[in-house]
Design an enzyme around this catalytic site. Structure first.
Site, mmCIF file in Angstrom:
data_model
loop_
_atom_site.group_PDB
_atom_site.id
_atom_site.type_symbol
_atom_site.label_atom_id
_atom_site.label_comp_id
_atom_site.label_asym_id
_atom_site.label_seq_id
_atom_site.Cartn_x
_atom_site.Cartn_y
_atom_site.Cartn_z
ATOM 1 N N GLU A 1 3.866 4.084 4.943
ATOM 2 C CA GLU A 1 2.981 3.672 3.842
ATOM 3 C C GLU A 1 1.894 4.732 3.708
ATOM 4 O O GLU A 1 0.744 4.562 4.118
ATOM 5 C CB GLU A 1 2.364 2.298 4.114
ATOM 6 N N TRP B 1 -8.021 -4.367 1.450
ATOM 7 C CA TRP B 1 -7.116 -3.385 0.844
ATOM 8 C C TRP B 1 -6.933 -3.604 -0.654
ATOM 9 O O TRP B 1 -6.568 -2.708 -1.379
ATOM 10 C CB TRP B 1 -5.745 -3.439 1.538
ATOM 11 N N ASP C 1 1.357 -8.492 -0.669
ATOM 12 C CA ASP C 1 0.697 -7.790 0.430
ATOM 13 C C ASP C 1 -0.672 -8.408 0.708
ATOM 14 O O ASP C 1 -0.988 -8.730 1.838
ATOM 15 C CB ASP C 1 0.584 -6.289 0.138
ATOM 16 N N GLN D 1 -1.872 -3.618 13.751
ATOM 17 C CA GLN D 1 -2.517 -2.827 12.698
ATOM 18 C C GLN D 1 -3.031 -1.471 13.196
ATOM 19 O O GLN D 1 -2.967 -0.482 12.495
ATOM 20 C CB GLN D 1 -3.672 -3.634 12.081
ATOM 21 N N HIS E 1 -0.550 -10.529 4.114
ATOM 22 C CA HIS E 1 -1.397 -10.573 5.314
ATOM 23 C C HIS E 1 -2.349 -11.752 5.145
ATOM 24 O O HIS E 1 -3.414 -11.615 4.521
ATOM 25 C CB HIS E 1 -2.195 -9.272 5.459
HETATM 26 N N1 17E Z 1 -2.407 -3.031 6.585
HETATM 27 C C1 17E Z 1 -1.627 -1.960 6.320
HETATM 28 O O1 17E Z 1 -1.360 -1.155 7.227
HETATM 29 N N2 17E Z 1 -1.148 -1.784 5.085
HETATM 30 C C2 17E Z 1 -1.417 -2.649 4.133
HETATM 31 N N3 17E Z 1 -0.924 -2.441 2.914
HETATM 32 C C3 17E Z 1 -2.240 -3.765 4.393
HETATM 33 C C4 17E Z 1 -2.710 -3.940 5.646
HETATM 34 C C5 17E Z 1 -2.571 -4.724 3.314
HETATM 35 FE FE FE2 Z 2 1.395 -4.885 4.417
#
Ligand code: 17E
Ligand code: FE2
Length: 423
Positions: A222, A324, A318, A161, A68
């Site tokens: 995730e 994050w 990432d 996002q 990102h």
């Molecule tokens: N946004 C997300 O949804 N998941 C991530 N691992 C990062 C940003 C870095």
């Molecule tokens: Fe990501």
């Protein structure tokens, strides 16, 4: 008659994805790999640059398949992520993105890309948050894609996002991002308000990808929730649309939490398509498992099993210093090393596989195979690593001595040479 070359690399150990390496000379002319042979004749005119590599590795460049760049280098702004969770990261970024400007995005992205390129990364796929009303992150990264194109290939994913349906404008912002030229459609089904919205978002992403002829790269499951079940929707859409190799499931950390009965069923379905997986072990080992006491989950997808089954798996950072993940350097050997540890890939072929996941496999995910590889006639994108094999490169986090992009030497680093002082 031997011709003249721009760069001549002598005695380098040329890596192949699945065969033993060989010591060769590589000649570069007019931006392309002009010749590869065990010993090239001395050219009529000396090459502009000639290096004796003394057995160092010649490798195709590293591929950063998941980062990102819009949030890179913002750790601590406006505050530090104290809980270390994905959700606190999203909240912090929601505040930080209110003050984005094109200059801010471009400066941080270019600084990060330079840092990556100096460490041998020449192909990058970056997500750009498109759930932000002025699309500044996306517009900034599209400009950067053009500004860096002489030394770096950048792909940009339109990534909502806050969810495709998290806010009434987001769906049209995502479509606008595709009209502006994003390379891929992203998503985040596990963060949509309901399971139904998550499923609907995946269908919409595929629809847009087909309509605009773009790749798909979805942040998928995730979360440590073993009931997060969007990978199966992605697989179903990939099978039905025949888009398999154009589709990527990123993170899929819940796959590490599924019961085996369900996981094995998914593994079977995966044999009917060829989607790509991207794991981000540096960040997910820190982000996931935060609601566990002990035993504490690793929170990384089933990298080893997917690889064993022949699925294309690549690895990404990432994040580099963002809400994050406050660490990160851009060094892909760091990522490969973390994968070897967290995914327990310590057998000899497994360690080599971790290396391939930050090189050839990433190239496959990005669909850049025409620019990638060490065959004669390909654009001369390659790196020299101060190691004799993949295992040593990962173990010692070897220095990238030379970075050659599109036939030009763009960076070099002297390997450290510590001196023992006690006689
Ligand atoms: N946004 C997300 O949804 N998941 C991530 N691992 C990062 C940003 C870095
Ligand atoms: Fe990501």
């Amino acid at each position: 008659m031997s011709q003249s070359y721009d760069i001549l690399l002598r005695h380098g150990r040329l890596l192949h994805p699945n065969q033993p390496s060989e010591v060769v000379d590589v000649a570069i002319a007019d931006g392309k790999i002009a010749a590869v042979a065990s010993q090239l004749d001395q050219p009529a005119r000396p090459a502009r640059l000639e290096f004796d590599l003394q057995g160092q590795i010649i490798s195709p460049p590293f591929v950063e398949s998941h980062i990102h760049l819009d949030s890179a280098l913002t750790a601590g702004e406006p505050r530090w992520n104290q809980s270390g969770t994905l959700f606190e990261g999203i909240e912090i970024w929601r505040d930080r993105k209110q003050s984005l400007t094109l200059e801010d995005v471009k400066e941080r992205a270019i600084a990060t890309l330079k840092q990556q390129a100096m460490q041998g990364v020449l192909f990058v796929r970056s997500h750009a948050d498109v759930s932000e009303k002025n699309l500044i992150a996306l517009k900034g990264l599209l400009e950067v894609r053009d500004l860096v194109k002489d030394w770096m290939t950048l792909q940009v994913v339109a990534f909502p996002q806050d969810g495709v349906y998290g806010n009434p404008q987001n769906e049209s912002l995502m479509e606008e991002a595709l009209k502006l030229g994003a390379d891929a459609v992203g998503g985040i089904p596990h963060y949509e308000l309901t399971h139904e919205d998550g499923v609907r978002s995946v269908h919409r992403i595929f629809e847009l990808a087909e309509q605009y002829d773009r790749l798909v790269d979805i942040h998928c499951d995730e979360i440590d929730d073993d009931q997060a079940r969007f990978l199966e929707v992605v697989i179903a859409c990939a099978i039905r649309s025949s888009m398999g190799s154009r589709v990527t499931a990123s993170h899929t950390t819940a796959f590490g939490s599924y019961n085996n009965a369900y996981a094995f069923k998914l593994m079977g379905f995966l044999q009917h398509t060829c989607i790509n997986f991207i794991a981000n072990p540096l960040i997910n080992i820190t982000l996931q498992g935060r609601t566990d006491t002990y035993p504490k989950r690793r929170g990384v997808t089933r990298v080893k099993e997917l690889w064993q089954q022949g699925q294309n798996v690549s690895l990404g950072h990432d994040c580099i210093q963002d809400p994050w993940y406050s660490l990160g350097t851009g060094n892909m050997l760091n990522v490969a090393s973390m994968a070897a540890h967290v995914c327990q890939m310590t057998g000899t072929s497994e360690i080599d596989a971790c290396y391939n996941m930050v090189t050839w496999n990433g190239a496959k995910t990005l669909h850049i195979e025409d620019q990638y590889g060490l065959e004669v006639g390909k654009p001369a994108n390659l790196i020299v690593l101060d190691a004799e094999n993949r295992y040593e490169a990962i173990r010692r986090q070897a220095t990238v001595s030379y970075v050659i992009s599109q036939g030009k030497l763009i960076a070099s680093t002297e390997p450290p040479s510590p001196q023992w002082k006690l006689g």
